[in-house]
Motif scaffolding. Sequence first.
Motif, PDB file in Angstrom:
ATOM      1  N   TYR A   7       0.737  -0.888  -0.055  1.00 42.88           N
ATOM      2  CA  TYR A   7       0.000  -0.263  -0.287  1.00 42.88           C
ATOM      3  C   TYR A   7       0.891   1.215   0.564  1.00 42.88           C
ATOM      4  CZ  TYR A   7      -3.516  -3.303   1.687  1.00 42.88           C
ATOM      5  OH  TYR A   7      -4.285  -4.625   2.760  1.00 42.88           O
ATOM      6  N   GLU A  38      -0.258  -7.595 -11.231  1.00 43.24           N
ATOM      7  CA  GLU A  38      -2.087  -7.989 -11.055  1.00 43.24           C
ATOM      8  C   GLU A  38      -2.570  -6.548 -10.688  1.00 43.24           C
ATOM      9  OE1 GLU A  38      -1.199 -11.562  -8.929  1.00 43.24           O
ATOM     10  OE2 GLU A  38       1.059 -12.116 -10.269  1.00 43.24           O
ATOM     11  N   LEU A  39      -2.405  -5.919  -9.885  1.00 39.14           N
ATOM     12  CA  LEU A  39      -2.940  -4.779  -9.666  1.00 39.14           C
ATOM     13  C   LEU A  39      -2.144  -3.750  -9.059  1.00 39.14           C
ATOM     14  CD1 LEU A  39      -6.178  -5.599  -8.328  1.00 39.14           C
ATOM     15  CD2 LEU A  39      -5.539  -5.724  -5.984  1.00 39.14           C
ATOM     16  N   GLY A  96      -2.843 -14.870   0.512  1.00 34.14           N
ATOM     17  CA  GLY A  96      -4.172 -16.197  -0.692  1.00 34.14           C
ATOM     18  C   GLY A  96      -5.288 -14.591  -0.230  1.00 34.14           C
ATOM     19  N   GLY A  97      -6.665 -15.287  -0.920  1.00 31.95           N
ATOM     20  CA  GLY A  97      -7.839 -14.597  -0.583  1.00 31.95           C
ATOM     21  C   GLY A  97      -8.644 -14.431  -2.348  1.00 31.95           C
ATOM     22  N   LYS A  98      -9.261 -13.639  -2.179  1.00 32.37           N
ATOM     23  CA  LYS A  98     -10.871 -13.639  -3.675  1.00 32.37           C
ATOM     24  C   LYS A  98      -9.932 -12.220  -4.103  1.00 32.37           C
ATOM     25  CE  LYS A  98     -15.064 -12.752  -5.000  1.00 32.37           C
ATOM     26  NZ  LYS A  98     -16.602 -13.087  -5.146  1.00 32.37           N
TER      27      LYS A  98
ATOM     28  N   ALA B  28     -11.982 -15.771   3.143  1.00 32.00           N
ATOM     29  CA  ALA B  28     -12.045 -15.300   1.431  1.00 32.00           C
ATOM     30  C   ALA B  28     -12.679 -16.476   0.655  1.00 32.00           C
ATOM     31  CB  ALA B  28     -10.713 -15.189   1.360  1.00 32.00           C
ATOM     32  N   ALA B  31     -16.575 -15.465   0.503  1.00 34.58           N
ATOM     33  CA  ALA B  31     -16.520 -14.518  -0.249  1.00 34.58           C
ATOM     34  C   ALA B  31     -16.638 -14.777  -1.464  1.00 34.58           C
ATOM     35  CB  ALA B  31     -15.398 -13.502  -0.023  1.00 34.58           C
ATOM     36  N   GLU B  32     -16.225 -16.393  -2.081  1.00 30.34           N
ATOM     37  CA  GLU B  32     -16.101 -16.426  -3.362  1.00 30.34           C
ATOM     38  C   GLU B  32     -17.580 -16.876  -3.890  1.00 30.34           C
ATOM     39  OE1 GLU B  32     -13.557 -17.103  -5.522  1.00 30.34           O
ATOM     40  OE2 GLU B  32     -12.307 -16.950  -4.442  1.00 30.34           O
ATOM     41  N   SER B  33     -18.681 -17.063  -2.748  1.00 28.75           N
ATOM     42  CA  SER B  33     -20.217 -16.591  -3.209  1.00 28.75           C
ATOM     43  C   SER B  33     -20.814 -15.671  -3.240  1.00 28.75           C
ATOM     44  CB  SER B  33     -20.888 -18.361  -2.435  1.00 28.75           C
ATOM     45  OG  SER B  33     -20.891 -17.674  -1.803  1.00 28.75           O
ATOM     46  N   VAL B  34     -20.801 -14.965  -2.665  1.00 29.21           N
ATOM     47  CA  VAL B  34     -20.656 -13.242  -2.951  1.00 29.21           C
ATOM     48  C   VAL B  34     -20.223 -12.436  -4.072  1.00 29.21           C
ATOM     49  CG1 VAL B  34     -20.713 -11.190  -1.604  1.00 29.21           C
ATOM     50  CG2 VAL B  34     -20.423 -13.423  -0.494  1.00 29.21           C
ATOM     51  N   PRO B  35     -21.351 -12.548  -4.860  1.00 32.79           N
ATOM     52  CA  PRO B  35     -20.473 -11.353  -6.178  1.00 32.79           C
ATOM     53  C   PRO B  35     -19.630 -10.342  -5.639  1.00 32.79           C
ATOM     54  CG  PRO B  35     -22.377 -12.568  -6.901  1.00 32.79           C
ATOM     55  CD  PRO B  35     -22.035 -12.886  -5.388  1.00 32.79           C
ATOM     56  N   CYS B  37     -18.820  -8.936  -3.835  1.00 36.22           N
ATOM     57  CA  CYS B  37     -17.257  -8.161  -2.967  1.00 36.22           C
ATOM     58  C   CYS B  37     -16.200  -9.028  -4.539  1.00 36.22           C
ATOM     59  CB  CYS B  37     -16.952  -9.866  -1.593  1.00 36.22           C
ATOM     60  SG  CYS B  37     -15.128  -9.739  -1.162  1.00 36.22           S
ATOM     61  N   GLU B  38     -16.165  -8.199  -4.630  1.00 37.81           N
ATOM     62  CA  GLU B  38     -14.863  -8.270  -5.910  1.00 37.81           C
ATOM     63  C   GLU B  38     -13.011  -8.706  -5.358  1.00 37.81           C
ATOM     64  OE1 GLU B  38     -15.324  -4.330  -7.936  1.00 37.81           O
ATOM     65  OE2 GLU B  38     -16.962  -4.702  -7.952  1.00 37.81           O
ATOM     66  N   LEU B  39     -12.714  -7.819  -4.296  1.00 39.68           N
ATOM     67  CA  LEU B  39     -11.363  -8.960  -3.606  1.00 39.68           C
ATOM     68  C   LEU B  39     -11.474  -8.491  -2.026  1.00 39.68           C
ATOM     69  CD1 LEU B  39      -8.654  -8.272  -5.475  1.00 39.68           C
ATOM     70  CD2 LEU B  39      -8.168  -5.981  -4.446  1.00 39.68           C
ATOM     71  N   TYR B  40     -10.523  -9.782  -1.977  1.00 37.38           N
ATOM     72  CA  TYR B  40     -10.343  -9.754  -0.819  1.00 37.38           C
ATOM     73  C   TYR B  40      -8.861 -10.116  -0.155  1.00 37.38           C
ATOM     74  CZ  TYR B  40     -12.250 -10.891   4.104  1.00 37.38           C
ATOM     75  OH  TYR B  40     -11.826 -10.779   5.756  1.00 37.38           O
ATOM     76  N   LEU B  41      -8.332 -10.037   0.065  1.00 36.88           N
ATOM     77  CA  LEU B  41      -6.650 -10.764   0.038  1.00 36.88           C
ATOM     78  C   LEU B  41      -6.474 -10.168   0.954  1.00 36.88           C
ATOM     79  CD1 LEU B  41      -5.549  -8.346  -3.480  1.00 36.88           C
ATOM     80  CD2 LEU B  41      -6.340 -10.867  -3.223  1.00 36.88           C
ATOM     81  N   THR B  55      -7.105  -6.420   2.266  1.00 33.21           N
ATOM     82  CA  THR B  55      -7.563  -6.095   1.157  1.00 33.21           C
ATOM     83  C   THR B  55      -9.529  -6.011   0.890  1.00 33.21           C
ATOM     84  OG1 THR B  55      -5.532  -5.219   0.525  1.00 33.21           O
ATOM     85  CG2 THR B  55      -6.855  -4.190  -0.699  1.00 33.21           C
ATOM     86  N   GLY B  99      -6.786  -4.073 -12.853  1.00 35.22           N
ATOM     87  CA  GLY B  99      -7.087  -5.287 -11.453  1.00 35.22           C
ATOM     88  C   GLY B  99      -8.975  -5.750 -11.451  1.00 35.22           C
ATOM     89  N   LEU B 100      -9.266  -4.539 -11.161  1.00 40.10           N
ATOM     90  CA  LEU B 100     -10.610  -4.773 -11.854  1.00 40.10           C
ATOM     91  C   LEU B 100     -11.455  -3.682 -12.630  1.00 40.10           C
ATOM     92  CD1 LEU B 100     -10.994  -4.007  -7.623  1.00 40.10           C
ATOM     93  CD2 LEU B 100     -11.137  -5.516  -9.123  1.00 40.10           C
ATOM     94  N   PHE B 102     -13.855  -0.629 -13.599  1.00 41.83           N
ATOM     95  CA  PHE B 102     -14.666   0.679 -13.206  1.00 41.83           C
ATOM     96  C   PHE B 102     -15.306   1.399 -13.935  1.00 41.83           C
ATOM     97  CE2 PHE B 102     -10.630  -0.087 -10.338  1.00 41.83           C
ATOM     98  CZ  PHE B 102     -11.808   0.283  -9.440  1.00 41.83           C
TER      99      PHE B 102
END
Lengths: 107, 107
Positions: A7, A38-39, A96-98, B28, B31-35, B37-41, B55, B99-100, B102
């Motif tokens: 960060y 990657e980000l 790790g993570g999503k 995390a 959270a894979e099943s929660v659309p 939630c875009e990022l949970y690192l 993050t 990475g996401l 927008f």
Amino acid sequence: MNKFGMYVKFTAKPGRRDALAAILLEAAAAAESVPECELYLINLSETEPDVLWVTEVWSHAEAHAASLTREATRATIQRAMPLIDRVEPVQLKPIGGKGLLFSSAAE
Amino acid sequence: MNKFGMYVKFTAKPGRRDALAAILLEAAAAAESVPECELYLINLSETEPDVLWVTEVWSHAEAHAASLTREATRATIQRAMPLIDRVEPVQLKPIGGKGLLFSSAAE
């Protein structure tokens, strides 16, 4: 191979946050062609009016270090410098993570 | 709609960081099943031995708020609490980057 994360807290000179954000968004657009990046997310602080945070994840630390030596990166830094009061990095090891792919056999 | 972001700094009780990381990695995975939630690192601090940073990026603030009311989330928090010394959130407004996705017409 371990990912590398950071960060980076940028405190802009008063009133210069939007101008700094525009330069960082250009840097992010340039990073689209760098697969090891990657980000690279630009975030406004919700609580500190002159503060921006950049969330970075690289596929390995060497890719981040190499990016700093590129001519385009150095030119961007030169343009951003006059807008910046302070830079504070937080060094991270993403485990790790999503939202990103992690190899299950992380070293 | 504006994305919602947070960095959450967790200071674990001494020697409990790995156990806390394991619980956060489970969160995390859930959270894979929660659309929304875009990022949970999950990230280990490279400089503070008891510190973890998470993050988070959500597609909107309401999705984050809703997640905190889910039974599974509350059960996870209950399990993590005994391992945690301190929680410090940094509230963010993600505005763009690599990475996401927008929308170009951010409100």
